[in-house]
Design an enzyme around this catalytic site. Structure first.
Site, PDB file in Angstrom:
ATOM      1  CD  GLU A 257       0.204 -11.321  -6.221  1.00 18.86           C
ATOM      2  OE1 GLU A 257       0.445 -10.730  -7.283  1.00 18.86           O
ATOM      3  OE2 GLU A 257       0.187 -10.753  -5.115  1.00 18.86           O
ATOM      4  CG  LEU A 259      -0.918 -11.007 -10.856  1.00 16.35           C
ATOM      5  CD1 LEU A 259      -2.386 -11.370 -10.760  1.00 16.35           C
ATOM      6  CD2 LEU A 259      -0.362 -11.343 -12.232  1.00 16.35           C
ATOM      7  CE  LYS A 310       3.894 -10.918  -3.802  1.00 12.49           C
ATOM      8  NZ  LYS A 310       3.545 -10.141  -4.986  1.00 12.49           N
ATOM      9  CB  CYS A 366       1.462  -5.709  -2.443  1.00 11.90           C
ATOM     10  SG  CYS A 366       0.156  -6.762  -3.074  1.00 11.90           S
ATOM     11  CE  LYS A 369      -0.764  -7.674   2.298  1.00  9.33           C
ATOM     12  NZ  LYS A 369       0.009  -8.898   1.936  1.00  9.33           N
TER      13      LYS A 369
END
Length: 577
Positions: A257, A259, A310, A366, A369
């Site tokens: 994702e 987002l 990602k 996010c 991490k």
């Protein structure tokens, strides 16, 4: 989720004054095609297949990778072309987000049965948007209270337009919420894993929730089903899921994702790209077709590459934020104005305005991490990713820089007669050495606790980390955030349960208050740590009356320095004159 992590800086946005001839971008823009650029070939137009049937065209972009582009029927017109006059009635068409165009529900003949495990900041928007596209979606979570809330149409997280989308899905009978995994998964063609991947003690991503989810669904999967890793997972996690499932008759696909919290619905409806990675490219193509209603290009690659994309994306965004904060510090040192520097950079299309916004540092669920996890992935692979370590170190330094700004502002305000306040930075007492001695016992008002505006997420928030450091140096912190509810007339809410960037608890005298004025009562300085728009609209004359000293440290460059100085405030921003 991006992290999205920070609200991008654009001309006319927070911290950049309006200028003649600078067009303002809409809050949620349509996703146009690839703009023409010298030396960049235009993307080929995708032909419509005879008979209006849906299919796919693959355009080879590099060895081993293909770009999968859905062919859109009349019901879902291609990007950039006018829509047909006939439109689906009522709830079959909806727009979400400022400036967003309508997105049609897919014809039911193409609807698929989908299960989504986890209804958090990633799983819930994903499920609601898939239901909006016409698919039959079953959401499952172990939290019975949350499932009951969602089944009644109440969304327990702050996310723009998400509750509207969930209620639409419930009303249309395309979205349901259950607590039984077998009930959710049985009969589904696709199963999305949207479960947490918290940071482990060594910096790596903890896959225990992913493995537990895979073990739970394994016995109930239909032959030929596709399990989709939507959670942000380290390289090689697809193989981990395959091993736990122990099913050779199902496929595992990586579909990361991208987002941003606060605009997850708009990002889901209008993604800039869909990335799907798998050894079985036919399974990957099936996943890509689920999102045909978005009109976005779909990149099909292998699972390892998709997982790397990602992490690389979030690491790049973190690096860009660290860079602009370092540039802001340079501006302060040489006397430049970071607003104009950003304009000069952002109009260069190779750079752009997105994520060029100085602030208190980056954070959220996010970026911290994922950058640490990528460092661990690189270390395990034998690569020294010193460049990324530097971006992380720069971010940590930014927290201390903001704390030092607060301490210096308090010290200067105590040393400067009130008749001299409100003048430009540099007109006060500037020759004393900076330090933090001015914090002990001083009352500091803080506006904003979430890691960015538009969300209620406090995880790894830069604002909370700075509050933790202020309190750790003896400051008494009075905070206000619109998502932290304190009833009017109630006692201030103690915030002992909050944790900073590394999970360190907030200690000391830290309380939340019901409104921004109450937070300012008796404070020696006001610190703006989250860019909530409502902070622009407060009555600053009333704020001045509430504060013990009219001092503002604007760590988001949100407010108008000239206006505040006219009202007698001492203003300190990030890289601003």
């Amino acid at each position: 989720m991006t992290t999205g992590n920070e609200t991008p800086e654009r001309p006319g946005g927070p911290g950049v004054p309006e200028r003649p001839g600078v067009p303002e971008r809409p809050g949620v823009p349509e996703r146009p095609g690839v703009p023409e650029r010298p030396g960049v070939p235009e993307r080929p137009r995708v032909p419509e297949r005879p008979g209006g049937r849906s299919g796919a065209v693959r355009i080879t972009s590099s060895p081993g990778a293909t770009s999968f582009v859905p062919v859109i029927t009349a019901a879902t017109p291609p990007r950039g072309e006018p829509e047909a006059e006939a439109e689906a009635p009522g709830p079959e068409r909806a727009s979400f987000g400022h400036g967003a165009r309508g997105v049609r529900v897919l014809p039911h003949a193409r609807a698929r049965a989908v299960a989504v495990l986890g209804v958090g900041y990633v799983g819930l928007p994903t499920a609601a948007v898939l239901a909006h596209f016409g698919h039959q979606v079953s959401c499952v979570d172990v939290d019975e209270h949350k499932i009951a809330q969602l089944a009644s149409g109440s969304v327990p997280i702050v996310e723009d337009h998400l509750e509207d989308l969930v209620r639409d899905g419930l009303d249309a009978g395309r979205l349901r919420f259950v607590t039984d995994v077998a009930d959710a998964v049985t009969g589904c063609e696709f199963v999305f894993l949207c479960v947490p991947t918290p940071q482990g003690e060594d910096g790596s991503a903890d896959l225990s929730y992913v493995e537990a989810a895979a073990a739970a669904i394994g016995p109930h999967l239909e032959t030929g089903a596709v399990v989709v890793n939507k959670s942000t997972v380290p390289v090689g996690s697809t193989l981990v899921v395959e091993r736990v499932l122990g099913r050779h008759d199902v496929s595992v696909v990586s579909n990361p994702e991208f987002l941003r919290e606060g605009s997850a619905v708009a990002d889901s409806l209008h993604p800039e790209r869909i990335v799907v990675g798998a050894a079985d490219q036919s399974a990957a193509a099936r996943v890509g077709e689920l999102f045909a209603g978005t009109h976005a290009p779909v990149l099909i690659t292998d699972a390892t590459t998709a997982e790397t994309i990602k992490y690389a994306a979030n690491a790049f965004l973190a690096t860009k934020l660290s860079f602009v904060n370092a540039v802001a510090s340079l501006c302060e040192a040489v006397g430049a104005d970071v607003r104009d520097v950003i304009l000069g950079l952002g109009y260069d299309r190779r750079i752009g305005f997105d994520y060029l916004r100085p602030g208190p540092g980056w954070g959220g669920s996010c970026l911290p991490k994922d950058t640490q996890a990528l460092l661990r992935v690189a270390e395990d692979a034998g690569y020294d990713f010193s460049f990324l370590r530097g971006a992380i170190a720069t971010n940590d330094e930014q927290f201390d820089r903001v704390v030092a700004k607060v301490a210096d502002a308090l010290r200067r305000s105590a040393a400067v007669p009130s008749s001299r306040r409100g003048r430009r930075r540099g007109a006060e007492v500037d020759d004393d050495p900076p330090g933090e001695a001015g914090l002990d016992g001083r009352v500091v008002a803080v506006w904003g606790l979430t890691f960015k505006a538009g969300t209620d997420d406090l995880r790894s928030s830069p604002a909370v980390e700075i509050v933790r450091r202020l309190a750790g140096r003896g400051a008494v912190v009075r905070a206000y955030d619109p998502t932290v509810i304190v009833p009017v007339g109630a006692d201030p809410l103690r915030l002992d349960g909050l944790t900073g960037m590394r999970g360190d608890p907030v200690t000391g005298a830290v309380t939340a208050h019901p409104d921004p004025y109450a937070a300012c009562t008796g404070a020696g300085a006001l610190v703006v740590l989250t860019e909530w728009d409502e902070f622009r609209l407060v009555d600053f004359r009333r704020v001045a009356r509430q504060l013990a000293e009219p001092v503002v440290v604007d760590a988001r460059n949100l407010l108008d320095p000239a206006q505040l100085r006219r009202l007698g405030f001492t203003y300190e921003g990030i890289g601003r004159r």
